[in-house]
Scaffold this motif. Structure first.
Motif, mmCIF file in Angstrom:
data_model
loop_
_atom_site.group_PDB
_atom_site.id
_atom_site.type_symbol
_atom_site.label_atom_id
_atom_site.label_comp_id
_atom_site.label_asym_id
_atom_site.label_seq_id
_atom_site.Cartn_x
_atom_site.Cartn_y
_atom_site.Cartn_z
ATOM 1 N N UNK A 80 0.810 -1.211 0.000
ATOM 2 C CA UNK A 80 0.000 0.000 0.000
ATOM 3 C C UNK A 80 0.848 1.267 0.000
ATOM 4 N N UNK A 81 1.873 1.326 0.850
ATOM 5 C CA UNK A 81 2.695 2.544 0.896
ATOM 6 C C UNK A 81 3.500 2.743 -0.382
ATOM 7 N N UNK A 82 3.776 1.661 -1.095
ATOM 8 C CA UNK A 82 4.532 1.788 -2.337
ATOM 9 C C UNK A 82 3.789 2.647 -3.351
ATOM 10 N N UNK A 83 2.491 2.443 -3.461
ATOM 11 C CA UNK A 83 1.714 3.232 -4.422
ATOM 12 C C UNK A 83 1.165 4.519 -3.802
ATOM 13 N N UNK A 84 0.992 4.542 -2.472
ATOM 14 C CA UNK A 84 0.434 5.734 -1.830
ATOM 15 C C UNK A 84 1.445 6.880 -1.748
ATOM 16 N N UNK A 85 2.706 6.561 -1.484
ATOM 17 C CA UNK A 85 3.711 7.609 -1.314
ATOM 18 C C UNK A 85 3.887 8.461 -2.562
ATOM 19 N N UNK A 86 3.729 7.858 -3.732
ATOM 20 C CA UNK A 86 3.955 8.611 -4.967
ATOM 21 C C UNK A 86 2.906 9.697 -5.175
#
Length: 250
Positions: A80-86
């Motif tokens: 989740x954080x991989x795509x959310x951070x961007x």
């Protein structure tokens, strides 16, 4: 109902991703276009996640993001954080495994966006090459995202920070932005089941450049682990407090 919603989201996610990969091919013309496409894909995915699963992502501490080049060091519990951070970091660059570049279509976008790839076949030389590529990204003023533990860790698992983040911090000479989170409470590491709720990603006060290596290593771990424990307890985690700081291992 949670299982049904999870299946529906998984189907929707892969359909949307496929559409973006194919319809977005013209974006391969420039790196900036690919970055914009990735941010749009991330925002659409987060909306799908909230609409289908009932899982909302809340960002805290956005005011702590410094202008210009910065090393973003994030806790890693799920995809989740991989795509959310961007979605909240402009001109981002990830440090990732070179093998991901070989994926059909998806790898093209990674290569065109000039991500920093680690070639593990080069052994100890890989760290020097990675730092060289990272320095080039910093010269462009990018937000360089790294997961200091290298892989996803289950909520409550003992910290496993790698000393490579210290070498990078020392080489780059830019602020380090720690990121705490509780995403693993809602999006598991090895299962396609998603829980409704409020996942939190929190940007902590930046660590200034120039600290001694061991001081930086201890400070980074203490800040991320302490804040992540607070966020996990907020989401229902009942584990005991952990020793957040490891001894340096070069």
């Amino acid at each position: 109902m949670t299982l049904v919603r999870s299946i529906l989201f998984t189907v929707a996610f892969y359909l949307v991703t496929t559409v973006f990969l194919i319809a977005g091919l013209p974006a391969l013309a420039t790196r900036r276009s690919v970055v914009w496409l990735a941010q749009t894909w991330g925002r659409v995915t987060l909306r799908l996640l909230e609409a289908i699963v009932g899982l909302r992502v809340e960002f805290r501490g956005l005011e702590h993001r410094p202008a210009g080049a910065v090393l973003v060091a994030a806790k890693h519990q799920s995809a989740l954080e991989t795509l959310a951070l961007v979605t909240v970091l402009d001109d981002f660059t990830y440090i990732l495994k070179r093998e991901l570049m070989w994926l059909p279509l998806f790898g093209w976008y990674l290569a065109r966006s000039e991500m920093v790839a680690i070639d593990r076949s080069k052994g100890s030389r890989a760290l020097a090459l990675m730092n060289d590529e990272a320095a080039a990204a910093m010269a462009d003023g990018r937000r360089l995202i790294i997961f200091p533990e290298g892989t996803r860790r289950a909520p409550g698992a003992a910290p496993a920070y790698k000393y490579g983040v210290v070498h990078m911090y020392d080489r780059l000479g830019v602020p380090c932005l720690p990121v705490a989170l509780n995403t693993g409470m809602f999006w598991g590491r090895r299962r396609l089941t998603y829980r409704p709720g409020n996942a939190v990603i929190e940007f902590l006060p930046p660590i200034p450049p120039g600290l001694p290596r061991d001081t930086f290593f201890a400070t980074l771990q203490e800040r991320i682990e302490t804040a992540s424990d607070v966020l996990m307890r907020e989401a229902g985690w009942t584990g005991a407090a952990r020793d957040a700081v490891q001894a340096p291992q070069t």
